[in-house]
Design an enzyme around this catalytic site. Structure first.
Site, short mmCIF file in Angstrom:
data_model
loop_
_atom_site.label_atom_id
_atom_site.label_comp_id
_atom_site.label_asym_id
_atom_site.label_seq_id
_atom_site.Cartn_x
_atom_site.Cartn_y
_atom_site.Cartn_z
N TRP A 135 0.81 -1.22 0.00
CA TRP A 135 0.00 0.00 0.00
C TRP A 135 0.85 1.27 0.00
O TRP A 135 1.83 1.36 0.73
CB TRP A 135 -0.87 0.00 1.25
CG TRP A 135 -1.56 1.29 1.56
CD1 TRP A 135 -1.02 2.38 2.20
CD2 TRP A 135 -2.91 1.66 1.26
NE1 TRP A 135 -1.95 3.39 2.31
CE2 TRP A 135 -3.12 2.97 1.75
CE3 TRP A 135 -3.97 0.98 0.64
CZ2 TRP A 135 -4.35 3.63 1.65
CZ3 TRP A 135 -5.20 1.66 0.54
CH2 TRP A 135 -5.37 2.95 1.03
N ASP A 164 0.21 9.09 0.97
CA ASP A 164 0.84 10.39 0.71
C ASP A 164 2.30 10.37 0.26
O ASP A 164 3.11 9.66 0.86
CB ASP A 164 0.86 11.23 2.00
CG ASP A 164 -0.43 11.19 2.78
OD1 ASP A 164 -1.40 10.61 2.29
OD2 ASP A 164 -0.45 11.74 3.88
N GLN A 189 4.12 7.24 2.23
CA GLN A 189 3.46 6.41 3.24
C GLN A 189 3.31 5.02 2.66
O GLN A 189 2.73 4.85 1.56
CB GLN A 189 2.10 7.01 3.60
CG GLN A 189 2.20 8.32 4.36
CD GLN A 189 2.57 8.09 5.83
OE1 GLN A 189 1.73 7.78 6.64
NE2 GLN A 189 3.83 8.25 6.15
N TRP A 240 -4.14 -0.10 4.08
CA TRP A 240 -3.45 0.76 5.04
C TRP A 240 -3.11 -0.04 6.30
O TRP A 240 -3.93 -0.83 6.78
CB TRP A 240 -4.34 1.96 5.41
CG TRP A 240 -3.59 3.03 6.13
CD1 TRP A 240 -2.90 4.07 5.58
CD2 TRP A 240 -3.43 3.15 7.55
NE1 TRP A 240 -2.32 4.83 6.57
CE2 TRP A 240 -2.64 4.28 7.78
CE3 TRP A 240 -3.87 2.40 8.66
CZ2 TRP A 240 -2.28 4.71 9.07
CZ3 TRP A 240 -3.51 2.82 9.93
CH2 TRP A 240 -2.72 3.96 10.14
N PHE A 298 3.98 8.54 10.41
CA PHE A 298 3.04 9.24 9.54
C PHE A 298 3.78 10.27 8.67
O PHE A 298 4.98 10.44 8.76
CB PHE A 298 1.95 9.91 10.39
CG PHE A 298 0.78 8.98 10.70
CD1 PHE A 298 0.92 7.60 10.68
CD2 PHE A 298 -0.48 9.50 11.02
CE1 PHE A 298 -0.16 6.75 10.96
CE2 PHE A 298 -1.55 8.67 11.30
CZ PHE A 298 -1.40 7.29 11.27
C1 FRU Z 1 -3.29 11.98 4.78
C2 FRU Z 1 -2.96 11.27 6.09
C3 FRU Z 1 -2.01 12.11 6.92
C4 FRU Z 1 -1.32 11.07 7.76
C5 FRU Z 1 -1.22 9.91 6.82
C6 FRU Z 1 -1.29 8.57 7.46
O1 FRU Z 1 -3.65 11.14 3.75
O2 FRU Z 1 -4.15 10.98 6.79
O3 FRU Z 1 -2.63 13.13 7.66
O4 FRU Z 1 -0.08 11.51 8.22
O5 FRU Z 1 -2.25 10.05 5.87
O6 FRU Z 1 -0.98 7.55 6.57
#
Ligand code: FRU
Length: 495
Positions: free
Chosen positions: A44, A47, A63, A71, A111
């Site tokens: 996955w 961001d 991410q 996720w 994050f």
């Molecule tokens: C945005 C978000 C961020 C966070 C991340 C977690 O898409 O929600 O605010 O840091 O994704 O994966």
């Protein structure tokens, strides 16, 4: 001597790298794998994180959850490029391993955040998020121990141990930049139903001083601003803030342009607008490169969407790189970077002509699922005109890109596009000088990015047609449309 902290992190990184190797060797289904967009090898992606130009290369982190195409506890994936187009995948850069970024259940992980070049080294600033902790979100530092491949979490973490006051809705996604001799950081937050951005300052990336609320919602712009990015654009004190507001209806990303006063820590707003009008564009981030260009990548998906590629063992991609340009009226244009022209293969041209009302002109030179198209029309001739793309042979499947002259609306309709969510993206658009409409499109196996009137408005959408739906045509309804010029290029794959 290696500390316990370093060892735990290394172990988690090694596991994540192994999962990446194993997972990617299991991916067999190519139907939605993009040909020229950055995407994870497996698992996955959300961001873009830590976009930075460092020692002659562009670095993009993101991410990442390597274990499943959904996720999970967040890692930072990593890739690098010499030209913004061709990417080399690198080992996982960050993995949850510490009490401030690793929990036992619920949401946790490293994050979103950013990267900065600090002298000879690369530093990452990210949010440690652990659902059961109090506070849930803290800001952390990790520093490269080599040339930006391996990162060690700071012993001083968390470098910002909690929000500046009680009662905030979220405190995450640090974006750091240097102005004169000081580091500045914006953090996304919200309070009493209004998204806002918190500003911090530091001289060494370790000790941070809270400065101010740099920008605040007017009450109608969402209740939490994720992934803020504040940067100078267009010279002088001109700055642009990009945020991804939560709970703002159709608006998923927004920019605010104005002037930034570093003394007061305040952005004075000239204009606030949606950044992209498609369904699949979120959490964009920018970098400044050695040519002084401000370049943006967005996450080319959206939370809550149907994601058909999950069935194939992966999920998520970034948009193509786009250069941001500030206009005199404070609006921002997004343009594909010229480096993308290196992908161009076979060229196909259609002569200027009239498209008769109620007819379709087949674009026989379009035979690929990776195509760039540049088409120029008279904006006011027909009631409705445009292109049909990724059409099946029987005509039942297609994605329509069109313009309605009466209400000057540009749209992308993916109701018959294939798998995934349907829906129509729309935006008001006035014709260019001379009454022209210019459509610049980037089509990839499962995406369509539209830049209208030289980046004045953009629309980013994922589409999931059948692999053999490769037809394309021009259409006109309610009057004749006038095509001024048309050129397309087959685009080569990057890997
Ligand atoms: C945005 C978000 C961020 C966070 C991340 C977690 O898409 O929600 O605010 O840091 O994704 O994966």
């Amino acid at each position: 001597m290696e500390t316990n902290q370093a060892k735990k992190h290394e172990e988690q990184i090694a596991r994540a790298n192994q999962a990446t190797e194993e997972g990617s060797s299991r991916i067999k289904e190519e139907r939605f794998r993009l040909r020229y967009h950055l995407m994870p090898r497996t698992g996955w992606m959300n961001d873009p994180n830590g976009l930075v130009y460092f020692k002659g290369s562009y670095h993009a982190f993101y991410q990442y959850y390597p274990y499943k195409p959904s996720w999970g506890p967040m890692h930072w994936g990593h890739a690098k490029s010499e030209d913004l187009v061709n990417w080399t995948h690198l080992p996982v850069a960050l993995a949850p391993s510490e009490p401030y970024d690793q929990g036992s259940s619920g949401g946790y992980g490293c994050f979103s955040g950013s990267a900065v070049v600090n002298g000879d080294s690369l530093a990452l600033l990210y949010t440690g998020h652990v659902s059961g902790n109090s506070p849930v979100e803290v800001q952390c530092l990790a520093v490269s121990t080599d040339d930006g491949i391996t990162f060690a979490k700071s012993e001083a973490n968390p470098v910002i141990p909690g929000p500046p006051e009680e009662g905030l809705f979220g405190f995450r996604d640090p974006k750091v930049w240097k102005h004169e001799d000081t580091w500045y950081m914006v953090i996304g937050s919200g309070q009493e139903g209004r998204g806002n951005v918190r500003l911090y300052a530091s001289s060494d990336l370790h000790e941070w001083r809270y400065v101010s609320i740099a920008a605040d919602s007017d009450g109608s712009q969402g209740d939490m601003w994720e992934c803020p990015d504040l940067f100078p654009l267009g010279g002088g004190e001109n700055h642009v803030l990009i945020v991804s507001p939560m709970n703002m209806g159709a608006t998923k990303t927004m920019y605010v342009s104005g002037t930034f006063d570093y003394e007061a820590g305040k952005l004075t707003t000239t204009l606030a607008e949606r950044l992209d009008y498609g369904f699949d564009f979120y959490a964009p981030q920018t970098l400044e490169d050695d040519q002084g260009r401000r370049i943006l990548f967005g996450w080319m998906n959206i939370w809550g969407a149907t994601m058909p590629e999950q069935q194939d063992g992966w999920m998520g991609a970034m948009t193509i790189p786009r250069e941001l340009i500030l206009q005199p009226d404070g609006s921002v244009r997004m343009l594909p970077v010229p480096e993308l022209e290196t992908l161009r293969g076979e060229r196909y041209e259609v002569e200027s002509q009239v498209i008769e009302a109620g007819t379709e002109l087949a674009l026989r030179g379009i035979t690929s699922d990776a195509v760039e198209i540049i088409a120029l029309f008279d904006a006011d001739a027909a009631t409705e005109f445009g292109l049909k793309l990724r059409c099946s042979a029987d005509g039942s499947e297609y994605t329509e890109v069109g313009y309605r002259a009466a209400d000057r609306t540009l749209y992308v309709n993916r109701d018959l596009a294939g798998l995934g969510d349907g829906g129509i993206s729309e935006v008001q658009l006035t014709p260019q000088d001379g009454g022209l409409l210019k459509l610049h499109l980037f089509l990839d196996r499962s995406s369509l990015e539209l830049f209208a009137n030289d980046g004045e408005k953009t629309m980013t959408n994922r589409i999931y047609p059948q692999p053999d739906s490769l037809g394309a045509s021009l259409f006109s309804r309610g009057g004749n449309a006038i095509l001024r010029s048309f050129v397309s290029y087959e685009l080569n794959a990057i890997q």
